[in-house]
Design a protein around this motif. Structure first.
Motif, short mmCIF file in Angstrom:
data_model
loop_
_atom_site.label_atom_id
_atom_site.label_comp_id
_atom_site.label_asym_id
_atom_site.label_seq_id
_atom_site.Cartn_x
_atom_site.Cartn_y
_atom_site.Cartn_z
N GLU A 114 48.13 38.63 46.19
CA GLU A 114 46.98 39.42 46.59
C GLU A 114 46.83 40.65 45.68
O GLU A 114 47.80 41.34 45.38
N GLY A 115 45.61 40.86 45.21
CA GLY A 115 45.32 42.01 44.37
C GLY A 115 45.51 41.76 42.88
O GLY A 115 45.29 42.64 42.08
N SER A 116 45.94 40.54 42.52
CA SER A 116 46.18 40.28 41.09
C SER A 116 45.11 39.37 40.49
O SER A 116 45.31 38.82 39.42
N GLU A 117 43.98 39.24 41.16
CA GLU A 117 42.91 38.39 40.66
C GLU A 117 42.43 38.88 39.30
O GLU A 117 42.35 40.07 39.05
N THR A 118 42.14 37.93 38.42
CA THR A 118 41.64 38.27 37.08
C THR A 118 40.22 38.82 37.21
O THR A 118 39.40 38.27 37.93
#
Length: 119
Positions: A114-118
């Motif tokens: 979670e929170g590491s989306e490109t």
């Protein structure tokens, strides 16, 4: 679901292989690629240099320290990897059965952090 496929084998496997064995290994990878294309999607795949070409980074007392070679001595080395989209583990396992038999093949689900989306 995405899966990481980690390929490990003894360091001497390729070096000691006959031309016929090398051809068979190559054909197995091509069969894997074709089967993945029919049942999933190949996201990435790479062969890796031998472990003795590795550089390892460790933190010692809060400071980065680089050393030549692998993190630990092992009987096998990580020689390559694939990242594959496949419907489920059963399909992924069937696909990996096509890879060269001398390999140890580790199949690991990729998790979304979670929170590491490109962006």
């Amino acid at each position: 679901m995405r899966y990481a496929v980690l390929l490990a084998y003894p360091p001497s496997l390729w070096r000691d292989a006959t031309d016929d064995q090398r051809t068979a290994y190559h054909r197995a990878h091509l069969a894997f690629h074709d089967a993945v294309g029919a049942r999933g999607r190949l996201v990435a795949g790479e062969a890796l240099a031998d472990a003795d070409a590795a550089t390892t980074l460790r933190h010692v007392e809060g400071r980065p320290v680089l050393s030549d070679g692998p993190f630990a001595e092992t009987a096998e080395q990580l020689g390559g990897l694939y990242l594959v989209d496949a419907p489920d583990l059963d399909v992924m396992t069937a696909l990996c059965e096509l890879l060269p038999q001398p390999y140890s093949v580790e199949i690991r689900p990729v998790v979304d952090v979670e929170g590491s989306e490109t962006r």
